[in-house]
Design an enzyme around this catalytic site. Sequence first.
Site, PDB file in Angstrom:
ATOM      1  N   THR A  79     170.060  -6.085  34.005  1.00 50.53           N
ATOM      2  CA  THR A  79     170.895  -5.645  32.871  1.00 50.53           C
ATOM      3  C   THR A  79     172.366  -5.637  33.291  1.00 50.53           C
ATOM      4  OG1 THR A  79     170.400  -3.377  33.547  1.00 50.53           O
ATOM      5  CG2 THR A  79     169.073  -4.292  31.763  1.00 50.53           C
ATOM      6  N   PHE A 105     161.212  -5.131  29.800  1.00 50.55           N
ATOM      7  CA  PHE A 105     160.040  -5.991  29.617  1.00 50.55           C
ATOM      8  C   PHE A 105     158.770  -5.160  29.443  1.00 50.55           C
ATOM      9  CE2 PHE A 105     162.824  -9.358  31.096  1.00 50.55           C
ATOM     10  CZ  PHE A 105     162.413 -10.414  30.287  1.00 50.55           C
ATOM     11  N   HIS A 135     167.437   8.048  34.671  1.00 51.53           N
ATOM     12  CA  HIS A 135     166.994   7.061  35.669  1.00 51.53           C
ATOM     13  C   HIS A 135     167.263   7.598  37.063  1.00 51.53           C
ATOM     14  CE1 HIS A 135     167.013   4.224  32.257  1.00 51.53           C
ATOM     15  NE2 HIS A 135     166.165   3.511  32.986  1.00 51.53           N
ATOM     16  N   LYS A 139     170.470   3.736  40.327  1.00 53.85           N
ATOM     17  CA  LYS A 139     170.727   2.753  39.254  1.00 53.85           C
ATOM     18  C   LYS A 139     172.227   2.496  39.135  1.00 53.85           C
ATOM     19  CE  LYS A 139     169.729   1.693  34.408  1.00 53.85           C
ATOM     20  NZ  LYS A 139     169.427   0.288  34.654  1.00 53.85           N
ATOM     21  N   GLY A 145     170.600  -0.422  29.835  1.00 54.26           N
ATOM     22  CA  GLY A 145     170.503  -1.489  28.835  1.00 54.26           C
ATOM     23  C   GLY A 145     169.526  -1.102  27.729  1.00 54.26           C
TER      24      GLY A 145
HETATM   25  N1  LIG Z   1     164.390  -5.551  32.017  1.00 57.02           N
HETATM   26  C1  LIG Z   1     163.557  -4.681  32.593  1.00 57.02           C
HETATM   27  O1  LIG Z   1     162.395  -4.503  32.189  1.00 57.02           O
HETATM   28  C2  LIG Z   1     164.025  -3.911  33.791  1.00 57.02           C
HETATM   29  C3  LIG Z   1     163.200  -3.003  34.460  1.00 57.02           C
HETATM   30  C4  LIG Z   1     163.645  -2.404  35.631  1.00 57.02           C
HETATM   31  C5  LIG Z   1     164.910  -2.709  36.125  1.00 57.02           C
HETATM   32  N2  LIG Z   1     165.699  -3.572  35.427  1.00 57.02           N
HETATM   33  C6  LIG Z   1     166.997  -4.022  35.919  1.00 57.02           C
HETATM   34  O2  LIG Z   1     166.728  -4.940  36.977  1.00 57.02           O
HETATM   35  C7  LIG Z   1     167.763  -4.866  37.949  1.00 57.02           C
HETATM   36  C8  LIG Z   1     167.128  -4.564  39.317  1.00 57.02           C
HETATM   37  O3  LIG Z   1     166.577  -3.266  39.303  1.00 57.02           O
HETATM   38  P1  LIG Z   1     165.856  -2.658  40.576  1.00 57.02           P
HETATM   39  O4  LIG Z   1     165.562  -1.250  40.221  1.00 57.02           O
HETATM   40  O5  LIG Z   1     164.752  -3.543  41.035  1.00 57.02           O
HETATM   41  O6  LIG Z   1     167.061  -2.684  41.632  1.00 57.02           O
HETATM   42  P2  LIG Z   1     167.023  -2.713  43.221  1.00 57.02           P
HETATM   43  O7  LIG Z   1     165.808  -2.042  43.744  1.00 57.02           O
HETATM   44  O8  LIG Z   1     168.364  -2.219  43.685  1.00 57.02           O
HETATM   45  O9  LIG Z   1     166.888  -4.273  43.568  1.00 57.02           O
HETATM   46  C9  LIG Z   1     167.929  -5.176  43.422  1.00 57.02           C
HETATM   47  C10 LIG Z   1     167.701  -6.267  44.430  1.00 57.02           C
HETATM   48  O10 LIG Z   1     168.569  -7.352  44.129  1.00 57.02           O
HETATM   49  C11 LIG Z   1     168.696  -8.091  45.305  1.00 57.02           C
HETATM   50  N3  LIG Z   1     169.887  -8.919  45.237  1.00 57.02           N
HETATM   51  C12 LIG Z   1     171.187  -8.542  45.227  1.00 57.02           C
HETATM   52  N4  LIG Z   1     171.991  -9.624  45.175  1.00 57.02           N
HETATM   53  C13 LIG Z   1     171.158 -10.711  45.149  1.00 57.02           C
HETATM   54  C14 LIG Z   1     171.353 -12.117  45.080  1.00 57.02           C
HETATM   55  N5  LIG Z   1     172.588 -12.654  45.026  1.00 57.02           N
HETATM   56  N6  LIG Z   1     170.265 -12.921  45.067  1.00 57.02           N
HETATM   57  C15 LIG Z   1     169.024 -12.432  45.132  1.00 57.02           C
HETATM   58  N7  LIG Z   1     168.768 -11.111  45.191  1.00 57.02           N
HETATM   59  C16 LIG Z   1     169.831 -10.269  45.193  1.00 57.02           C
HETATM   60  C17 LIG Z   1     168.745  -7.091  46.443  1.00 57.02           C
HETATM   61  O11 LIG Z   1     168.053  -7.720  47.462  1.00 57.02           O
HETATM   62  P3  LIG Z   1     168.053  -7.269  49.016  1.00 57.02           P
HETATM   63  O12 LIG Z   1     167.095  -6.135  49.057  1.00 57.02           O
HETATM   64  O13 LIG Z   1     167.580  -8.468  49.715  1.00 57.02           O
HETATM   65  O14 LIG Z   1     169.469  -6.861  49.314  1.00 57.02           O
HETATM   66  C18 LIG Z   1     168.009  -5.873  45.857  1.00 57.02           C
HETATM   67  O15 LIG Z   1     166.818  -5.617  46.524  1.00 57.02           O
HETATM   68  C19 LIG Z   1     168.743  -3.797  37.433  1.00 57.02           C
HETATM   69  O16 LIG Z   1     169.759  -4.427  36.689  1.00 57.02           O
HETATM   70  C20 LIG Z   1     167.888  -2.957  36.508  1.00 57.02           C
HETATM   71  O17 LIG Z   1     168.642  -2.315  35.491  1.00 57.02           O
HETATM   72  C21 LIG Z   1     165.282  -4.172  34.287  1.00 57.02           C
END
Ligand SMILES: NC(=O)c1ccc[n+]([C@@H]2O[C@H](COP(=O)([O-])OP(=O)(O)OC[C@H]3O[C@@H](n4cnc5c(N)ncnc54)[C@H](OP(=O)(O)O)[C@@H]3O)[C@@H](O)[C@H]2O)c1
Length: 228
Positions: A79, A105, A135, A139, A145
Amino acid sequence: MRLLILGRGKTGSAVAEVAAERKHRLVIVGAKENASSAALTPEKLGDIDAVIDFTTPHCVLANIEACVKAGKNMVVGTTGWYQELDRIRELVKLHDTGFVYAASFSIGVNLFFDIARTAAAALQHEYTGQIFERHHAHKKDAPSGTAIAIQRVIREASGKDGEIEIISFREGEVIGMHEVVLESANDNVYLCHDATSRRGFAEGAVRAAEWLAGKKGFYDFKDVWREL
Ligand SMILES: NC(=O)c1ccc[n+]([C@@H]2O[C@H](COP(=O)([O-])OP(=O)(O)OC[C@H]3O[C@@H](n4cnc5c(N)ncnc54)[C@H](OP(=O)(O)O)[C@@H]3O)[C@@H](O)[C@H]2O)c1
């Protein structure tokens, strides 16, 4: 399918687990391997059927641009980039690819959008409304979002702009809770969605990638989840 999962974080890891259970072949890429979208060149994306992105608001646009320009279908869960939605829609059209995005999703959250749409009628009957979202403390974006999407749904359905504010809380390890509270002089209506596992998001994202196979076009998950 051969899926490339971007992001080894909390949600990306759940996506990888679900995709493996559904017998897809996986390439998983985190921040280290993908500096400046290095993992997303047309050569490296060669036989990938779809890319699923759960990364960060800082890199997601570069990821989208690289994958779409390489002609790859994409499912984007990250998001915090929707100010660029129109530009990305045009990019997808230009490169004739398939794209599904969503603030959530989760099937339950998407059902919740419909419930909120119905409840929005209250604003035409002297109710006031607020959205509360909670959250985990890590976050990166606020409001969520999903909260913004609920606000948009209620504004559109009620025809009342600016009448429903969002209040964000960041605490502990809360996966994601969204509440809509509608108050009148006579009663209150409470609507709540509380995610208890990240697998709901992961299942929706993997099933969206499966649904997108062989399709082109720009889709919001809220318009397609019933077809899964
Ligand atoms: N749409 C939905 O259903 C939904 C549900 C949940 C979350 N989200 C969204 O999804 C996103 C991630 O959430 P999360 O809770 O999983 O966050 P998170 O645990 O912080 O994970 C984010 C990951 O992104 C990786 N990353 C950063 N830069 C990158 C790049 N250039 N290329 C590839 N990987 C990269 C990091 O990898 P490393 O560990 O290797 O540093 C990190 O582990 C957020 O924006 C959140 O709001 C959406």
